[in-house]
Structures are given as structure tokens and as C-alpha cells.
Write an enzyme that holds these catalytic residues in place. Sequence first.
Site, short mmCIF file in Angstrom:
data_model
loop_
_atom_site.label_atom_id
_atom_site.label_comp_id
_atom_site.label_asym_id
_atom_site.label_seq_id
_atom_site.Cartn_x
_atom_site.Cartn_y
_atom_site.Cartn_z
N ASP A 42 3.12 -22.38 10.87
CA ASP A 42 4.57 -22.69 10.47
C ASP A 42 5.34 -22.12 11.73
OD1 ASP A 42 7.21 -22.17 9.57
OD2 ASP A 42 6.62 -20.57 8.36
N ILE A 43 5.84 -23.34 12.19
CA ILE A 43 6.50 -23.55 13.73
C ILE A 43 8.02 -22.37 13.62
CG2 ILE A 43 5.78 -25.56 14.30
CD1 ILE A 43 8.75 -26.52 13.95
N ALA A 66 9.59 -30.96 10.99
CA ALA A 66 11.00 -31.06 10.99
C ALA A 66 11.67 -30.88 9.38
CB ALA A 66 11.64 -32.35 11.56
N THR A 107 16.73 -37.37 16.41
CA THR A 107 17.44 -38.55 15.71
C THR A 107 18.68 -39.00 16.24
OG1 THR A 107 18.69 -38.70 13.49
CG2 THR A 107 18.38 -36.58 14.32
N ASP A 108 18.92 -40.07 16.05
CA ASP A 108 20.18 -40.76 16.61
C ASP A 108 21.35 -40.28 15.83
OD1 ASP A 108 19.75 -42.04 14.13
OD2 ASP A 108 20.58 -44.04 14.89
N TYR A 131 21.95 -31.45 9.01
CA TYR A 131 20.86 -32.11 9.51
C TYR A 131 21.01 -32.48 10.98
CZ TYR A 131 17.16 -35.29 10.49
OH TYR A 131 16.10 -36.20 11.09
N LYS A 135 19.34 -30.69 14.41
CA LYS A 135 18.48 -31.23 15.14
C LYS A 135 18.85 -31.19 16.70
CE LYS A 135 15.31 -33.62 14.50
NZ LYS A 135 13.75 -33.20 14.61
N TRP A 157 15.78 -44.95 12.38
CA TRP A 157 14.94 -44.79 11.32
C TRP A 157 13.38 -45.17 11.54
CZ3 TRP A 157 16.73 -44.09 6.33
CH2 TRP A 157 18.10 -44.41 6.21
N1 LIG Z 1 12.45 -40.18 8.95
C1 LIG Z 1 13.29 -40.84 9.56
O1 LIG Z 1 13.76 -41.95 9.02
C2 LIG Z 1 13.74 -40.05 11.09
C3 LIG Z 1 14.90 -40.81 11.70
C4 LIG Z 1 15.05 -40.66 12.93
C5 LIG Z 1 14.32 -39.50 13.68
N2 LIG Z 1 13.48 -38.84 12.57
C6 LIG Z 1 12.85 -37.47 13.21
O2 LIG Z 1 11.36 -37.93 13.46
C7 LIG Z 1 10.65 -36.59 13.37
C8 LIG Z 1 9.49 -36.77 12.20
O3 LIG Z 1 10.17 -37.45 10.95
P1 LIG Z 1 9.19 -37.70 9.95
O4 LIG Z 1 9.96 -38.71 8.92
O5 LIG Z 1 7.80 -37.94 10.29
O6 LIG Z 1 9.20 -36.15 9.09
P2 LIG Z 1 8.73 -35.80 7.67
O7 LIG Z 1 7.84 -36.88 7.07
O8 LIG Z 1 9.77 -35.12 6.77
O9 LIG Z 1 7.41 -34.73 7.99
C9 LIG Z 1 7.75 -33.39 8.71
C10 LIG Z 1 6.46 -32.52 8.40
O10 LIG Z 1 6.98 -31.27 8.91
C11 LIG Z 1 6.68 -30.36 7.93
N3 LIG Z 1 7.09 -29.16 8.08
C12 LIG Z 1 8.16 -28.45 7.44
N4 LIG Z 1 8.53 -27.43 7.97
C13 LIG Z 1 7.52 -27.05 8.71
C14 LIG Z 1 7.20 -25.71 9.20
N5 LIG Z 1 7.97 -24.76 9.24
N6 LIG Z 1 6.13 -25.75 10.19
C15 LIG Z 1 5.54 -26.83 10.37
N7 LIG Z 1 5.59 -28.00 9.74
C16 LIG Z 1 6.62 -28.31 8.88
C17 LIG Z 1 6.88 -30.99 6.73
O11 LIG Z 1 6.29 -30.46 5.59
P3 LIG Z 1 6.84 -30.46 4.08
O12 LIG Z 1 6.81 -31.91 3.82
O13 LIG Z 1 5.74 -29.76 3.22
O14 LIG Z 1 8.22 -30.02 4.11
C18 LIG Z 1 6.14 -32.42 7.12
O15 LIG Z 1 4.92 -32.53 6.87
C19 LIG Z 1 11.64 -35.54 12.88
O16 LIG Z 1 12.00 -34.66 14.00
C20 LIG Z 1 12.87 -36.23 12.31
O17 LIG Z 1 13.86 -35.48 12.63
C21 LIG Z 1 13.11 -39.06 11.27
#
Ligand SMILES: NC(=O)c1ccc[n+]([C@@H]2O[C@H](COP(=O)([O-])OP(=O)(O)OC[C@H]3O[C@@H](n4cnc5c(N)ncnc54)[C@H](OP(=O)(O)O)[C@@H]3O)[C@@H](O)[C@H]2O)c1
Length: 181
Positions: A42-43, A66, A107-108, A131, A135, A157
Site C-alpha cells: 500500500d503506497i 493511482a 495525467t494531462d 483528481y 495528481k 487517455w
Molecule cells: N486511465 C487513463 O485513461 C489515464 C489517463 C491519463 C493518465 N493516467 C495515469 O496513468 C496511471 C495508471 O493509470 P491506470 O489507468 O493504469 O490506473 P488504474 O487502472 O486505476 O490502476 C491503478 C492501480 O493502483 C491500485 N491502487 C490504488 N490504491 C493503491 C494503493 N494505496 N497502493 C497501491 N496500489 C493502489 C489500484 O487498485 P484498485 O483498483 O484496487 O483501487 C489499481 O490496481 C495513473 O497514474 C493515472 O493517473 C491514466
Amino acid sequence: MKKKRPTILVTGSKGQVGMELQTLANQFPDFDFIFVDIEELDITDPAAVKAFFAENQVNYCINCAAYTAVDKAETETNLAWKVNTVGPENLALACANTKALILQLSTDYVYHTQVTKPYIETDFTNPQGTYARTKLNGDEVVLRNHPGGAMVVRTSWVYSSFGNNFVKTMLRLGAEKRSCP
Ligand SMILES: NC(=O)c1ccc[n+]([C@@H]2O[C@H](COP(=O)([O-])OP(=O)(O)OC[C@H]3O[C@@H](n4cnc5c(N)ncnc54)[C@H](OP(=O)(O)O)[C@@H]3O)[C@@H](O)[C@H]2O)c1
């Protein structure tokens, strides 16, 4: 004694990006990987992060963990702040202490400006909503706590074969709905 290969820690490894990195890892045989999600690390828990870095060799950390539920973040502000700001700070401090490098995914949404050109690092930030603000704070604490050893990638995205995303939604709607006349 045989030297261990450099080790890449991937946090949040059950998310979209983390899962894709798991599928790619075997293409990088010069590195060892440790994949952890909240159950293993847990970060947001500074003691757990410190202990993890003391017990494991970590040369690089890719933080994919995240809080990404943009709308829900407005009601779960504290949780979003802990995961998106405190967590990255804990990781950056641990990396700085162990001379590991950290890559923070962001994120953007931190920009939210009306530009018609690609963003650059020095562009004005203008986060709207919890959010985006949490971030941006995460980006800042990572860079501040590990100067010279941190990189922030602000992507748009994310599409992946795992989890829910825009592409999957469009494919589903395309299959379900009739086309426009
Ligand atoms: N998705 C997009 O479209 C998008 C766009 C721009 C930027 N980003 C950025 O890209 C990165 C990755 O996004 P993603 O879509 O892969 O995110 P994601 O699918 O939501 O994955 C995030 C992971 O982090 C886990 N997590 C949550 N709280 C935690 C904690 N306290 N300690 C450790 N792990 C934890 C989540 O677990 P749970 O599912 O159990 O909560 C999930 O497995 C993020 O930084 C996000 O802000 C994403």
C-alpha cells in the site's frame, strides 16, 4: 557472488498500465521485475514502503498506482489525496534513500488549458477537480523529494486490453447500437 540484475518495481500492477507492463516484462530479460498492487504494498503507508525498500533490491520504480476514479474523487477527496499525493511522496523518498530512480505516471488533466498544440513540460498548469489537483501535487512532491532521480510522464487517455477504457466502450457501443442513418 553473482550480481543481481537491475530490478524494476512496478506499483499498482493490477491496473491497466501495470497489467500491460506485466505482459511486456518478458521482453526485457536484462531486468528483474517485482509487480505489486495494494495487497502487497500500500503506497500510502510510509512504514510499509520503507520496509519494502529495505527488504527488496529496487533500482527503478514505475509508479502505476493511482486513484483514477475522476468523478468519485470529488466525494473521496482524502483517499484520492492519499493515493495520488502521499503515495508518490512515500515512493520518491524511498527511492531517494536507496538511489533508485522513479517514474511517476501522471495525467494531462493537470493542464486543463485551451491549447491547440502539444503540451510541453513548462506549460502552465491549471488543474480542475480533486483528481487533477491530487495528481499535480503528486508530480510536485516526487520531483521535489528526488531531484535528479525522478521523471514524470503526463499522459492522456490510457487504452489497454485490461480494465475499462474509452476504446473498449466505443467497441461495445458499436456492437450494440445501430449505426447512424
Ligand atoms: N486511465 C487513463 O485513461 C489515464 C489517463 C491519463 C493518465 N493516467 C495515469 O496513468 C496511471 C495508471 O493509470 P491506470 O489507468 O493504469 O490506473 P488504474 O487502472 O486505476 O490502476 C491503478 C492501480 O493502483 C491500485 N491502487 C490504488 N490504491 C493503491 C494503493 N494505496 N497502493 C497501491 N496500489 C493502489 C489500484 O487498485 P484498485 O483498483 O484496487 O483501487 C489499481 O490496481 C495513473 O497514474 C493515472 O493517473 C491514466
